[in-house]
Design a protein around this motif. Structure first.
Motif, PDB file in Angstrom:
ATOM      1  N   THR A 197       0.827  -1.190   0.000  1.00  0.00           N
ATOM      2  CA  THR A 197       0.000   0.000   0.000  1.00  0.00           C
ATOM      3  C   THR A 197       0.873   1.256   0.000  1.00  0.00           C
ATOM      4  OG1 THR A 197      -0.079   0.144   2.412  1.00  0.00           O
ATOM      5  CG2 THR A 197      -1.789  -1.197   1.328  1.00  0.00           C
ATOM      6  N   GLN A 198       0.271   2.341  -0.402  1.00  0.00           N
ATOM      7  CA  GLN A 198       0.979   3.616  -0.373  1.00  0.00           C
ATOM      8  C   GLN A 198       1.287   4.013   1.067  1.00  0.00           C
ATOM      9  OE1 GLN A 198       1.993   5.257  -3.227  1.00  0.00           O
ATOM     10  NE2 GLN A 198       3.187   6.500  -1.811  1.00  0.00           N
ATOM     11  N   ALA A 199       0.416   3.632   2.005  1.00  0.00           N
ATOM     12  CA  ALA A 199       0.651   3.940   3.422  1.00  0.00           C
ATOM     13  C   ALA A 199       1.921   3.247   3.919  1.00  0.00           C
ATOM     14  CB  ALA A 199      -0.543   3.512   4.262  1.00  0.00           C
ATOM     15  N   GLU A 200       2.126   2.008   3.494  1.00  0.00           N
ATOM     16  CA  GLU A 200       3.340   1.288   3.887  1.00  0.00           C
ATOM     17  C   GLU A 200       4.576   1.970   3.303  1.00  0.00           C
ATOM     18  OE1 GLU A 200       5.408  -3.130   3.557  1.00  0.00           O
ATOM     19  OE2 GLU A 200       3.454  -2.801   2.645  1.00  0.00           O
ATOM     20  N   LEU A 201       4.493   2.335   2.039  1.00  0.00           N
ATOM     21  CA  LEU A 201       5.621   2.996   1.387  1.00  0.00           C
ATOM     22  C   LEU A 201       5.939   4.330   2.066  1.00  0.00           C
ATOM     23  CD1 LEU A 201       7.718   3.084  -0.857  1.00  0.00           C
ATOM     24  CD2 LEU A 201       5.963   4.041  -2.355  1.00  0.00           C
ATOM     25  N   ASP A 202       4.914   5.098   2.380  1.00  0.00           N
ATOM     26  CA  ASP A 202       5.110   6.384   3.060  1.00  0.00           C
ATOM     27  C   ASP A 202       5.772   6.197   4.428  1.00  0.00           C
ATOM     28  OD1 ASP A 202       3.968   7.622   0.872  1.00  0.00           O
ATOM     29  OD2 ASP A 202       2.001   7.847   1.827  1.00  0.00           O
ATOM     30  N   ALA A 203       5.331   5.175   5.170  1.00  0.00           N
ATOM     31  CA  ALA A 203       5.904   4.905   6.491  1.00  0.00           C
ATOM     32  C   ALA A 203       7.361   4.478   6.372  1.00  0.00           C
ATOM     33  CB  ALA A 203       5.089   3.815   7.201  1.00  0.00           C
ATOM     34  N   LEU A 204       7.672   3.673   5.372  1.00  0.00           N
ATOM     35  CA  LEU A 204       9.054   3.238   5.159  1.00  0.00           C
ATOM     36  C   LEU A 204       9.960   4.423   4.818  1.00  0.00           C
ATOM     37  CD1 LEU A 204       8.361   0.008   3.096  1.00  0.00           C
ATOM     38  CD2 LEU A 204       9.351   0.094   5.380  1.00  0.00           C
ATOM     39  N   LYS A 205       9.469   5.292   3.949  1.00  0.00           N
ATOM     40  CA  LYS A 205      10.254   6.467   3.565  1.00  0.00           C
ATOM     41  C   LYS A 205      10.473   7.398   4.751  1.00  0.00           C
ATOM     42  CE  LYS A 205       9.226   6.771  -1.364  1.00  0.00           C
ATOM     43  NZ  LYS A 205       8.621   7.615  -2.408  1.00  0.00           N
ATOM     44  N   ALA A 206       9.448   7.576   5.574  1.00  0.00           N
ATOM     45  CA  ALA A 206       9.573   8.435   6.755  1.00  0.00           C
ATOM     46  C   ALA A 206      10.595   7.859   7.730  1.00  0.00           C
ATOM     47  CB  ALA A 206       8.215   8.606   7.433  1.00  0.00           C
ATOM     48  N   ALA A 207      10.567   6.545   7.912  1.00  0.00           N
ATOM     49  CA  ALA A 207      11.524   5.900   8.809  1.00  0.00           C
ATOM     50  C   ALA A 207      12.943   6.041   8.269  1.00  0.00           C
ATOM     51  CB  ALA A 207      11.171   4.430   8.989  1.00  0.00           C
ATOM     52  N   TYR A 208      13.109   5.830   6.985  1.00  0.00           N
ATOM     53  CA  TYR A 208      14.434   5.948   6.372  1.00  0.00           C
ATOM     54  C   TYR A 208      14.963   7.372   6.496  1.00  0.00           C
ATOM     55  CZ  TYR A 208      18.252   5.435   3.064  1.00  0.00           C
ATOM     56  OH  TYR A 208      19.491   5.419   2.485  1.00  0.00           O
ATOM     57  N   ALA A 209      14.100   8.346   6.260  1.00  0.00           N
ATOM     58  CA  ALA A 209      14.508   9.745   6.343  1.00  0.00           C
ATOM     59  C   ALA A 209      14.907  10.138   7.767  1.00  0.00           C
ATOM     60  CB  ALA A 209      13.386  10.652   5.849  1.00  0.00           C
ATOM     61  N   SER A 210      14.270   9.524   8.757  1.00  0.00           N
ATOM     62  CA  SER A 210      14.579   9.861  10.147  1.00  0.00           C
ATOM     63  C   SER A 210      15.738   9.037  10.710  1.00  0.00           C
ATOM     64  CB  SER A 210      13.344   9.684  11.027  1.00  0.00           C
ATOM     65  OG  SER A 210      13.024   8.303  11.147  1.00  0.00           O
ATOM     66  N   GLY A 211      16.208   8.052   9.939  1.00  0.00           N
ATOM     67  CA  GLY A 211      17.352   7.265  10.382  1.00  0.00           C
ATOM     68  C   GLY A 211      17.020   6.102  11.292  1.00  0.00           C
ATOM     69  N   THR A 212      15.762   5.734  11.374  1.00  0.00           N
ATOM     70  CA  THR A 212      15.372   4.609  12.202  1.00  0.00           C
ATOM     71  C   THR A 212      15.061   3.400  11.326  1.00  0.00           C
ATOM     72  OG1 THR A 212      13.881   3.864  13.955  1.00  0.00           O
ATOM     73  CG2 THR A 212      12.915   5.220  12.243  1.00  0.00           C
TER      74      THR A 212
END
Length: 69
Positions: free
Chosen positions: A4-19
């Motif tokens: 889902t797009q929600a999963e992709l958005d969450a993954l990108k947010a986590a990657y951007a924050s370094g977690t």
């Protein structure tokens, strides 16, 4: 598998924050490294792009002719 797009958005947010811990749709997943997280993002982006009718670009060669041969 459908992502889902929600999963992709969450993954990108986590990657951007370094977690490497991601929570979406009531699920929590911890990836062993940022590289693994980035591979997952790329996999999902490719699948979503292909499903949406936007395949990845393909390189080709241009050819030219003089027209008299």
């Amino acid at each position: 598998m459908s992502w889902t797009q929600a999963e992709l958005d969450a993954l990108k947010a986590a990657y951007a924050s370094g977690t490497t811990r991601v929570t979406y749709d009531g699920k929590t997943v911890e990836y062993d490294s940022e590289a693994a997280l980035l591979r997952r993002i790329q996999t999902i982006e490719s699948a979503i792009s292909a499903a949406g009718g936007n395949p990845r670009p393909v390189a080709g060669y241009a050819s030219f002719g003089r027209g008299d041969r």
